[in-house]
Design an enzyme around this catalytic site. Sequence first.
Site, PDB file in Angstrom:
ATOM      1  CD  GLU A  85      42.507  87.994  29.581  1.00 56.12           C
ATOM      2  OE1 GLU A  85      41.286  88.269  29.655  1.00 56.12           O
ATOM      3  OE2 GLU A  85      43.188  88.180  28.554  1.00 56.12           O
ATOM      4  CB  CYS A 149      45.231  81.539  28.083  1.00 60.56           C
ATOM      5  SG  CYS A 149      46.870  81.585  27.335  1.00 60.56           S
ATOM      6  CG  HIS A 168      46.687  86.712  27.492  1.00 65.29           C
ATOM      7  ND1 HIS A 168      45.334  86.561  27.707  1.00 65.29           N
ATOM      8  CD2 HIS A 168      47.112  85.547  26.948  1.00 65.29           C
ATOM      9  CE1 HIS A 168      44.962  85.346  27.303  1.00 65.29           C
ATOM     10  NE2 HIS A 168      46.015  84.716  26.832  1.00 65.29           N
TER      11      HIS A 168
END
Length: 198
Positions: A85, A149, A168
Amino acid sequence: MPSTKKKVVVTGFGPFSGHSVNASWVSVQELARLGLTDDIDLIISEIPVEYCTVKKIIPSLWKQHNPDLIVHVGVSSIAMELTLEQQAHNDGYDKHDISGSCPPTQCCVEGADTCIKSDIDMQHVCNEVNNMPIKIKTVVSNDAGRYLCDFSYYQSLHIDKRKAAFIHVPPLGCPYTAGEIAEGLRAVILSMLKQMAL
């Protein structure tokens, strides 16, 4: 004499709806067994899927350990590979956590930027790891999902965007084992540290 070892904190999440065993925490524990390198202290921590606890735990991890890098790991039922991410969002947190709560203002840090990007170039890490002889592959994402998250990542980026990352992982067995995921996490973290040292 103070330690010259680098300090890396890696977190995984506890169980939540649909994930009675959270692949992120299982994989992080497997990473701890695998280790990083001899000159890196790896500290792992399990985080409950709960907004108010995340708001307390994450700043305390930074304060307690003063890490060279902090990497949050979460499970995504749509992930097929390790998903790096690049950024996190400050608003839109309207999904309830394991306690049935969500932030009153649906916001992570009041008055802060809508979005914060990590200074770590995730595409560079992705390219490097995908050229390694390991089973699992990586992809880059710009949407960490507006749940715990994204929320936890934003907390860390707000503290120090030079030293924060989020990965992730897919659910266990879809198609990777915890060991294969851990091997991928290790490769990604070492690539990040290498980039940060340049």
